[in-house]
Design a protein around this motif. Sequence first.
Motif, PDB file in Angstrom:
ATOM      1  N   ARG A  41      -1.673 -13.415 -11.517  1.00 20.04           N
ATOM      2  CA  ARG A  41      -1.015 -12.971 -10.507  1.00 20.04           C
ATOM      3  C   ARG A  41      -0.065 -11.745 -10.425  1.00 20.04           C
ATOM      4  O   ARG A  41      -0.041 -11.085  -9.818  1.00 20.04           O
ATOM      5  N   MET A  42       0.869 -12.038 -11.815  1.00 21.53           N
ATOM      6  CA  MET A  42       1.637 -10.826 -12.070  1.00 21.53           C
ATOM      7  C   MET A  42       1.030  -9.650 -12.101  1.00 21.53           C
ATOM      8  O   MET A  42       1.924  -8.637 -12.048  1.00 21.53           O
ATOM      9  N   LEU A  43      -0.173  -9.577 -12.892  1.00 20.20           N
ATOM     10  CA  LEU A  43      -0.753  -8.497 -13.094  1.00 20.20           C
ATOM     11  C   LEU A  43      -1.508  -7.857 -11.694  1.00 20.20           C
ATOM     12  O   LEU A  43      -1.847  -6.449 -11.915  1.00 20.20           O
ATOM     13  N   THR A  44      -1.718  -8.450 -10.781  1.00 20.85           N
ATOM     14  CA  THR A  44      -2.844  -8.052  -9.929  1.00 20.85           C
ATOM     15  C   THR A  44      -2.094  -8.033  -8.375  1.00 20.85           C
ATOM     16  O   THR A  44      -2.462  -7.631  -7.618  1.00 20.85           O
ATOM     17  N   GLU A  45      -1.158  -8.941  -8.106  1.00 25.62           N
ATOM     18  CA  GLU A  45      -0.644  -9.028  -6.492  1.00 25.62           C
ATOM     19  C   GLU A  45       0.767  -7.958  -6.801  1.00 25.62           C
ATOM     20  O   GLU A  45       1.469  -7.972  -7.470  1.00 25.62           O
ATOM     21  N   PRO A  46       0.369  -7.132  -5.365  1.00 25.89           N
ATOM     22  CA  PRO A  46       1.474  -6.116  -5.226  1.00 25.89           C
ATOM     23  C   PRO A  46       2.933  -6.367  -5.256  1.00 25.89           C
ATOM     24  O   PRO A  46       3.579  -6.069  -6.011  1.00 25.89           O
ATOM     25  N   GLN A  47       3.313  -7.643  -4.799  1.00 26.89           N
ATOM     26  CA  GLN A  47       4.662  -8.025  -4.713  1.00 26.89           C
ATOM     27  C   GLN A  47       5.059  -8.489  -6.083  1.00 26.89           C
ATOM     28  O   GLN A  47       6.442  -8.344  -6.506  1.00 26.89           O
ATOM     29  N   ARG A  48       4.034  -8.951  -6.783  1.00 25.04           N
ATOM     30  CA  ARG A  48       4.666  -9.291  -8.285  1.00 25.04           C
ATOM     31  C   ARG A  48       4.643  -8.116  -9.167  1.00 25.04           C
ATOM     32  O   ARG A  48       5.159  -8.149 -10.230  1.00 25.04           O
ATOM     33  N   LEU A  49       3.486  -7.456  -9.202  1.00 23.02           N
ATOM     34  CA  LEU A  49       3.560  -6.276  -9.833  1.00 23.02           C
ATOM     35  C   LEU A  49       4.873  -5.193  -9.834  1.00 23.02           C
ATOM     36  O   LEU A  49       5.409  -4.789 -10.932  1.00 23.02           O
ATOM     37  N   ALA A  50       5.279  -5.144  -8.568  1.00 20.71           N
ATOM     38  CA  ALA A  50       6.600  -4.444  -8.327  1.00 20.71           C
ATOM     39  C   ALA A  50       8.014  -5.153  -9.169  1.00 20.71           C
ATOM     40  O   ALA A  50       8.813  -4.567  -9.346  1.00 20.71           O
ATOM     41  N   GLN A  51       7.743  -6.544  -9.486  1.00 21.83           N
ATOM     42  CA  GLN A  51       8.645  -7.246 -10.313  1.00 21.83           C
ATOM     43  C   GLN A  51       8.926  -6.847 -11.646  1.00 21.83           C
ATOM     44  O   GLN A  51       9.890  -6.866 -12.314  1.00 21.83           O
ATOM     45  N   TRP A  52       8.047  -6.353 -12.318  1.00 18.12           N
ATOM     46  CA  TRP A  52       8.047  -5.921 -13.757  1.00 18.12           C
ATOM     47  C   TRP A  52       7.340  -4.602 -14.031  1.00 18.12           C
ATOM     48  O   TRP A  52       7.842  -4.356 -15.216  1.00 18.12           O
ATOM     49  N   LEU A  53       6.694  -4.016 -13.362  1.00 20.07           N
ATOM     50  CA  LEU A  53       6.065  -2.902 -13.629  1.00 20.07           C
ATOM     51  C   LEU A  53       6.465  -1.620 -12.841  1.00 20.07           C
ATOM     52  O   LEU A  53       7.285  -0.869 -13.014  1.00 20.07           O
ATOM     53  N   ALA A  54       6.004  -1.662 -11.353  1.00 16.38           N
ATOM     54  CA  ALA A  54       6.326  -0.634 -10.535  1.00 16.38           C
ATOM     55  C   ALA A  54       5.310  -1.204  -9.194  1.00 16.38           C
ATOM     56  O   ALA A  54       4.394  -1.739  -9.324  1.00 16.38           O
ATOM     57  N   PRO A  55       5.879  -0.527  -8.143  1.00 11.27           N
ATOM     58  CA  PRO A  55       5.290  -0.747  -6.831  1.00 11.27           C
ATOM     59  C   PRO A  55       3.579  -0.541  -7.211  1.00 11.27           C
ATOM     60  O   PRO A  55       3.512   0.869  -7.399  1.00 11.27           O
ATOM     61  N   GLY A  56       2.940  -1.207  -6.543  1.00  9.26           N
ATOM     62  CA  GLY A  56       1.423  -0.765  -6.813  1.00  9.26           C
ATOM     63  C   GLY A  56       0.259  -1.901  -6.045  1.00  9.26           C
ATOM     64  O   GLY A  56       0.740  -2.795  -5.733  1.00  9.26           O
ATOM     65  N   SER A  57      -0.902  -1.550  -6.578  1.00  9.67           N
ATOM     66  CA  SER A  57      -1.824  -2.478  -5.952  1.00  9.67           C
ATOM     67  C   SER A  57      -3.169  -2.457  -6.920  1.00  9.67           C
ATOM     68  O   SER A  57      -3.284  -1.094  -7.532  1.00  9.67           O
ATOM     69  N   VAL A  58      -3.758  -3.458  -7.086  1.00  7.68           N
ATOM     70  CA  VAL A  58      -5.063  -3.268  -7.725  1.00  7.68           C
ATOM     71  C   VAL A  58      -6.007  -4.025  -6.711  1.00  7.68           C
ATOM     72  O   VAL A  58      -6.118  -5.063  -6.456  1.00  7.68           O
ATOM     73  N   GLU A  59      -7.168  -3.276  -6.586  1.00  7.44           N
ATOM     74  CA  GLU A  59      -8.131  -3.768  -5.565  1.00  7.44           C
ATOM     75  C   GLU A  59      -9.059  -4.669  -6.518  1.00  7.44           C
ATOM     76  O   GLU A  59      -9.867  -3.845  -7.542  1.00  7.44           O
ATOM     77  N   LEU A  60      -9.129  -5.809  -6.393  1.00  4.98           N
ATOM     78  CA  LEU A  60     -10.134  -6.847  -7.587  1.00  4.98           C
ATOM     79  C   LEU A  60     -11.524  -6.779  -7.252  1.00  4.98           C
ATOM     80  O   LEU A  60     -11.950  -7.788  -7.056  1.00  4.98           O
ATOM     81  N   ARG A  61     -11.911  -5.632  -7.733  1.00  5.42           N
ATOM     82  CA  ARG A  61     -13.461  -5.582  -7.965  1.00  5.42           C
ATOM     83  C   ARG A  61     -13.706  -4.557  -8.893  1.00  5.42           C
ATOM     84  O   ARG A  61     -12.760  -3.349  -8.851  1.00  5.42           O
ATOM     85  N   ARG A  62     -14.944  -4.367  -9.490  1.00  6.51           N
ATOM     86  CA  ARG A  62     -15.430  -3.284 -10.445  1.00  6.51           C
ATOM     87  C   ARG A  62     -15.381  -2.096  -9.549  1.00  6.51           C
ATOM     88  O   ARG A  62     -15.991  -1.990  -8.495  1.00  6.51           O
TER      89      ARG A  62
END
Length: 166
Positions: free
Chosen positions: A35-56
């Motif tokens: 969830r930390m690697l893939t959810e926008p609200q969690r990604l922003a806590q340790w990396l930067a604001p962003g989003s990952v669309e979870l499909r190839r």
Amino acid sequence: MSENDFHPGSIRRLDDVVEGQLQRIIEHPPADVWRMLTEPQRLAQWLAPGSVELRRGGAVRIDFADSGTLIESTVRALEPGHLLEYSWSSGSQPERPLRWTLDAVERGTQLTLTVRLPADEDIAKACAGFEGHLEMLVAALEGVPVHFPVELYLQARKAYQAMLAA
């Protein structure tokens, strides 16, 4: 992480790329780390604001607004809960694949991050930066987010530069 606790990952030269690999045992279940690697609200806590669309082929967008760096990429490989790969680049920039792998271990999760850069780019700087962000990821999982750990970054960069010089 104290200075004595730091153990750098590894760097190796391949044909036209350099590859860094960092590993951490994180005392949280793989689902929490995922969830930390893939959810926008969690990604922003340790990396930067962003989003990952979870499909190839899904869109990856990470915005480091303070530095002006914008990552706009696509998901290259995906095994939900275990593997996520995308390029750490945008547009016509060279490919810089990041591969996140999570494995359940007795104490939680073994996270392995593999980053590949063109051979003429600074892999020591990239690995040191990710060391800092992994420290931030662990802190965020503990509910105590921290600012980017500059001292760890400097220590790590020096260690990775020494590896390259050897």
